[in-house]
Design a protein around this motif. Structure first.
Motif, PDB file in Angstrom:
ATOM      1  N   MET A 149       0.817  -0.848  -0.126  1.00 12.12           N
ATOM      2  CA  MET A 149       0.043  -0.082  -0.030  1.00 12.12           C
ATOM      3  C   MET A 149       0.257   1.368   0.169  1.00 12.12           C
ATOM      4  O   MET A 149       0.464   2.404  -0.499  1.00 12.12           O
ATOM      5  CB  MET A 149      -1.065  -0.414   0.828  1.00 12.12           C
ATOM      6  CG  MET A 149      -2.241  -1.429   1.007  1.00 12.12           C
ATOM      7  SD  MET A 149      -2.508  -1.093   2.925  1.00 12.12           S
ATOM      8  CE  MET A 149      -3.860  -0.020   2.569  1.00 12.12           C
ATOM      9  N   LYS A 150       1.972   1.592   0.749  1.00 11.06           N
ATOM     10  CA  LYS A 150       3.356   2.112   0.956  1.00 11.06           C
ATOM     11  C   LYS A 150       3.204   2.491  -0.931  1.00 11.06           C
ATOM     12  O   LYS A 150       4.068   3.473  -1.222  1.00 11.06           O
ATOM     13  CB  LYS A 150       4.153   2.294   1.563  1.00 11.06           C
ATOM     14  CG  LYS A 150       3.700   2.454   3.355  1.00 11.06           C
ATOM     15  CD  LYS A 150       3.558   3.631   3.144  1.00 11.06           C
ATOM     16  CE  LYS A 150       5.066   3.934   3.306  1.00 11.06           C
ATOM     17  NZ  LYS A 150       4.865   5.505   3.713  1.00 11.06           N
ATOM     18  N   TRP A 151       4.157   1.615  -1.323  1.00 10.70           N
ATOM     19  CA  TRP A 151       4.295   1.454  -2.850  1.00 10.70           C
ATOM     20  C   TRP A 151       3.025   1.979  -3.421  1.00 10.70           C
ATOM     21  O   TRP A 151       3.469   1.852  -5.010  1.00 10.70           O
ATOM     22  CB  TRP A 151       4.928   0.301  -2.831  1.00 10.70           C
ATOM     23  CG  TRP A 151       6.853   0.080  -1.861  1.00 10.70           C
ATOM     24  CD1 TRP A 151       6.742   0.348  -1.295  1.00 10.70           C
ATOM     25  CD2 TRP A 151       6.342  -1.270  -1.877  1.00 10.70           C
ATOM     26  NE1 TRP A 151       7.323   0.060  -0.405  1.00 10.70           N
ATOM     27  CE2 TRP A 151       7.651  -1.147  -0.949  1.00 10.70           C
ATOM     28  CE3 TRP A 151       6.033  -2.852  -1.760  1.00 10.70           C
ATOM     29  CZ2 TRP A 151       8.321  -2.138  -0.350  1.00 10.70           C
ATOM     30  CZ3 TRP A 151       7.253  -3.569  -1.515  1.00 10.70           C
ATOM     31  CH2 TRP A 151       8.435  -3.269  -1.053  1.00 10.70           C
ATOM     32  N   PHE A 152       1.421   1.789  -3.291  1.00  8.81           N
ATOM     33  CA  PHE A 152       0.708   1.879  -4.194  1.00  8.81           C
ATOM     34  C   PHE A 152       0.329   1.203  -5.345  1.00  8.81           C
ATOM     35  O   PHE A 152      -0.046   1.670  -6.296  1.00  8.81           O
ATOM     36  CB  PHE A 152       0.885   3.801  -5.028  1.00  8.81           C
ATOM     37  CG  PHE A 152       0.928   4.768  -4.241  1.00  8.81           C
ATOM     38  CD1 PHE A 152       0.428   5.458  -4.235  1.00  8.81           C
ATOM     39  CD2 PHE A 152       2.280   4.836  -3.914  1.00  8.81           C
ATOM     40  CE1 PHE A 152       0.438   6.562  -3.242  1.00  8.81           C
ATOM     41  CE2 PHE A 152       3.228   6.326  -3.308  1.00  8.81           C
ATOM     42  CZ  PHE A 152       1.689   7.035  -3.262  1.00  8.81           C
ATOM     43  N   GLN A 187       9.080  -6.716  -8.338  1.00  7.48           N
ATOM     44  CA  GLN A 187       9.703  -5.412  -9.205  1.00  7.48           C
ATOM     45  C   GLN A 187      10.606  -4.678  -7.914  1.00  7.48           C
ATOM     46  O   GLN A 187      11.318  -4.174  -7.526  1.00  7.48           O
ATOM     47  CB  GLN A 187       9.393  -5.032  -9.896  1.00  7.48           C
ATOM     48  CG  GLN A 187       9.960  -4.102 -11.119  1.00  7.48           C
ATOM     49  CD  GLN A 187      11.540  -4.605 -11.330  1.00  7.48           C
ATOM     50  OE1 GLN A 187      11.702  -5.398 -11.703  1.00  7.48           O
ATOM     51  NE2 GLN A 187      12.345  -3.576 -11.008  1.00  7.48           N
ATOM     52  N   LYS A 188       9.415  -4.265  -7.052  1.00 11.33           N
ATOM     53  CA  LYS A 188       9.091  -3.416  -5.364  1.00 11.33           C
ATOM     54  C   LYS A 188      10.230  -4.372  -5.224  1.00 11.33           C
ATOM     55  O   LYS A 188      11.295  -3.312  -4.504  1.00 11.33           O
ATOM     56  CB  LYS A 188       8.008  -3.288  -5.273  1.00 11.33           C
ATOM     57  CG  LYS A 188       7.008  -2.757  -6.142  1.00 11.33           C
ATOM     58  CD  LYS A 188       7.477  -0.890  -6.212  1.00 11.33           C
ATOM     59  CE  LYS A 188       6.514  -0.382  -7.496  1.00 11.33           C
ATOM     60  NZ  LYS A 188       6.825   1.399  -7.882  1.00 11.33           N
ATOM     61  N   LEU A 189       9.932  -5.576  -5.089  1.00 13.74           N
ATOM     62  CA  LEU A 189      11.527  -6.205  -3.706  1.00 13.74           C
ATOM     63  C   LEU A 189      12.680  -5.537  -3.713  1.00 13.74           C
ATOM     64  O   LEU A 189      13.214  -5.282  -3.146  1.00 13.74           O
ATOM     65  CB  LEU A 189      10.984  -7.368  -2.912  1.00 13.74           C
ATOM     66  CG  LEU A 189      10.023  -7.731  -2.454  1.00 13.74           C
ATOM     67  CD1 LEU A 189       9.003  -8.635  -2.031  1.00 13.74           C
ATOM     68  CD2 LEU A 189       9.820  -6.698  -0.987  1.00 13.74           C
ATOM     69  N   VAL A 190      13.103  -5.905  -5.615  1.00 13.74           N
ATOM     70  CA  VAL A 190      14.157  -5.099  -5.763  1.00 13.74           C
ATOM     71  C   VAL A 190      14.820  -4.335  -6.001  1.00 13.74           C
ATOM     72  O   VAL A 190      15.108  -3.903  -5.674  1.00 13.74           O
ATOM     73  CB  VAL A 190      14.072  -6.247  -7.637  1.00 13.74           C
ATOM     74  CG1 VAL A 190      15.339  -5.705  -8.421  1.00 13.74           C
ATOM     75  CG2 VAL A 190      14.139  -7.684  -7.761  1.00 13.74           C
ATOM     76  N   GLU A 191      13.889  -3.080  -6.510  1.00  7.99           N
ATOM     77  CA  GLU A 191      13.694  -1.734  -5.907  1.00  7.99           C
ATOM     78  C   GLU A 191      14.441  -1.323  -4.600  1.00  7.99           C
ATOM     79  O   GLU A 191      15.182  -1.145  -4.443  1.00  7.99           O
ATOM     80  CB  GLU A 191      13.032  -0.769  -6.350  1.00  7.99           C
ATOM     81  CG  GLU A 191      12.839  -1.219  -7.801  1.00  7.99           C
ATOM     82  CD  GLU A 191      11.135  -0.526  -8.368  1.00  7.99           C
ATOM     83  OE1 GLU A 191      11.303   0.426  -7.646  1.00  7.99           O
ATOM     84  OE2 GLU A 191      10.560  -0.591  -9.808  1.00  7.99           O
ATOM     85  N   VAL A 192      13.906  -2.374  -3.816  1.00  9.62           N
ATOM     86  CA  VAL A 192      14.296  -1.817  -1.867  1.00  9.62           C
ATOM     87  C   VAL A 192      15.805  -2.605  -2.077  1.00  9.62           C
ATOM     88  O   VAL A 192      16.331  -2.067  -1.504  1.00  9.62           O
ATOM     89  CB  VAL A 192      12.828  -2.897  -1.485  1.00  9.62           C
ATOM     90  CG1 VAL A 192      13.454  -2.671   0.322  1.00  9.62           C
ATOM     91  CG2 VAL A 192      11.601  -1.875  -1.651  1.00  9.62           C
ATOM     92  N   ALA A 193      15.917  -3.602  -2.760  1.00 14.01           N
ATOM     93  CA  ALA A 193      16.723  -4.496  -1.713  1.00 14.01           C
ATOM     94  C   ALA A 193      18.135  -3.716  -2.754  1.00 14.01           C
ATOM     95  O   ALA A 193      19.608  -4.362  -2.359  1.00 14.01           O
ATOM     96  CB  ALA A 193      17.125  -5.718  -2.553  1.00 14.01           C
ATOM     97  N   GLN A 194      17.891  -2.607  -3.654  1.00 14.74           N
ATOM     98  CA  GLN A 194      19.301  -1.683  -4.194  1.00 14.74           C
ATOM     99  C   GLN A 194      19.858  -1.588  -2.955  1.00 14.74           C
ATOM    100  O   GLN A 194      21.454  -0.906  -3.816  1.00 14.74           O
ATOM    101  CB  GLN A 194      19.234  -1.295  -5.230  1.00 14.74           C
ATOM    102  CG  GLN A 194      17.950  -1.331  -6.288  1.00 14.74           C
ATOM    103  CD  GLN A 194      18.501  -2.645  -6.561  1.00 14.74           C
ATOM    104  OE1 GLN A 194      20.765  -2.733  -7.339  1.00 14.74           O
ATOM    105  NE2 GLN A 194      18.380  -4.477  -6.978  1.00 14.74           N
TER     106      GLN A 194
END
Length: 509
Positions: A207-210, A261-268
């Motif tokens: 939800m925070k990531w829309f 994909q959002k978890l990948v972006e967070v993991a950067q």
């Protein structure tokens, strides 16, 4: 009071005597047993008299019996649907609403089943425990469009237009799926509690990531539960779970890919983040979960040196990797022999370096990334949940939207719909420019400029892979430009509205 004998309609032996009317009726189908009150004339002239029944008539109670039978069948239908949906506690509110709408007459037929579904949806929505229209529609035997029309009619009839309905609670939807889904019924209680908390945490991060903005909630719920189950070594197919909650399978798979994909972006932000992709994010998800949970537990405004500007103990990390590799019987890690990637024993035993002295470090981030990759390839990273999941974050419980927006999960983004709309607007601007070139070429062939605009049109043709470079959208844009419609309005893409305002109704009263 029960009675012997069988029903004249269904043949079952479930006959009961009504205490008010004294008539014998079947509790299964609700049919009144006719000619049951005949009393023999026993005892002479002063004895009781029987009931006179004239051939060709059904008695004086026919009208009352039809009404009673209809009422009984309507009540049974409401009980059946509420029992299927598991909301028997709200049956009195649902019956009251149906009685108010039908003025106490209730009803029979397919329309009455749709009315029951509409009242169920509205009552649960008012109680802030919403149910999906797909689930309600499947239970009462109609599609979501027919159910939606009936819901609108009920809201208009009950004058609920100005009623402030609570927002759809996606967390409650996740909890309901965990409760009713057969896929989670075989899991023990302790593991179910862990999946429950992790699911709430991840769906509130989404939800925070829309990821839920402007979307149907059930596909995202399915995607979150499938990922969390996989992290807990519980095999649940995304197609099977989607069918159980009556969600579209293809949409659930799309949400699952967006979540990865959002978890990948967070993991950067992690030291080895550059090596994490959508193909191996599930393998690295425990470390990402631990990072997200630690981030969320920090107080707003507190210093985040450890997370945002990590001063990692590189020596301890290298020593730990080497120690665990030796325990598993592997050889030491061979790294390139250049000066930037050399790690000597003196370097390992050295004091902790600071990020401000990064130029003095003899092992570069590329070297550490390679070290971690070799370590992760050799050692099984399927950790126990107790090692990477704490469960003490407030986001493991349901939060209000205001509280959720104040939390920091280490990654800020914009809604995917906003990004998609920006790309579409850019595409429409290119199509508008190409349409203006075509119009100018026809209206003023002697003054047509085939410079930059022509290149833009050729670029557009290559992108859309069209044979002639013109499709239905290009023709509509040309028509709107010829009717002097502003380009800013065309970019929004509301073609039907613009055609009605400027083309079909232009100059016509």
């Amino acid at each position: 009071m029960a009675s012997s004998g069988s029903c004249n309609n269904c043949g079952k032996t479930s006959l009961v005597r009504d205490d008010v009317t004294g008539e014998l009726m079947c509790s299964s189908c609700g049919v009144i047993q006719e000619y049951d009150q005949f009393e023999a004339n026993i005892g002479g002239i002063s004895g009781p008299q029987g009931t006179f029944i004239r051939v060709g008539t059904a008695g004086a109670s026919t009208r009352y019996s039809d009404k009673q039978r209809k009422f009984f069948q309507a009540q049974s239908l409401i009980d059946e649907f509420t029992s299927r949906l598991g909301i028997s506690s709200k049956i009195s509110d649902i019956k009251t609403m149906i009685s108010t709408i039908t003025e106490g007459e209730f009803g029979q037929g397919d329309w009455f089943q749709v009315l029951i579904g509409a009242c169920v949806y509205i009552v649960m929505r008012k109680d802030n425990r919403p149910m999906s229209m797909a689930e309600v529609g499947w239970t009462v035997g109609c599609d979501v469009y027919e159910l939606g029309r009936m819901i609108k009619r009920v809201i208009d009839h009950m004058d609920l237009k100005n009623f402030d309905f609570p927002e759809f609670d996606i967390v409650h939807s996740l909890e309901r799926v965990l409760k009713i889904s057969p896929s989670f019924s075989r899991i023990d209680r302790s593991e179910m509690d862990r999946i429950h908390k992790q699911g709430i945490f991840l769906i509130q991060c989404a939800m925070k990531w829309f990821l839920s903005t402007g979307r149907k909630p059930l596909p995202l719920v399915v995607a979150v539960l499938v990922l969390v189950a996989e992290l807990n070594q519980v095999e649940i197919g995304i197609s099977e779970l989607a069918k159980e909650v009556h969600a579209v399978v293809s949409t659930c798979k799309t949400r699952y890919k967006e979540l990865l994909q959002k978890l990948v972006e967070v993991a950067q932000v992690l030291p080895w983040g550059r090596d994490i992709t959508k193909k191996n994010i599930v393998k690295h998800a425990p470390s990402v979960f631990k990072y997200l949970e630690t981030k969320a537990m920090l107080k707003p405004g507190a210093k985040r040196k450890v997370l945002d500007h990590p001063e990692f103990n590189l020596a301890d990390m290298v020593s730990e990797c080497s120690r665990q590799l030796d325990e598993h019987g592997h050889d030491s890690i061979n790294l390139p022999s250049d000066s930037h990637c050399s790690i000597s024993q003196n370097n390992i035993n050295s004091t902790r370096p600071s990020t401000r002295d990064s130029n003095k470090i003899l092992y570069s981030p590329e070297c550490l990334s390679m070290l971690y990759k070799k370590y992760s390839d050799r050692v099984d990273l399927q950790e126990d949940c107790s090692e990477w999941w704490n469960g003490k974050s407030e986001m493991s419980k349901k939060l209000l939207l205001k509280q959720l927006l104040e939390k920091d999960v280490g990654f800020e983004t914009v809604p995917p719909s906003f990004i998609s709309n920006c790309l579409k607007c850019e595409m429409r601007r290119e199509k508008i420019s190409a349409a203006k070139v075509r119009i100018d070429r026809i209206m003023r062939p002697w003054n047509s400029d085939l410079g930059a605009d022509d290149c833009s049109e050729k670029k557009l043709k290559r992108r859309r892979k069209l044979v002639d470079g013109v499709d239905w959208e290009d023709l509509i844009i040309e028509t709107l430009l010829l009717h002097q419609v502003k380009e800013e309005e065309i970019e929004k893409g509301y073609y039907n509205t613009l055609l009605d305002l400027h083309v079909f109704n232009s100059g016509i009263v």
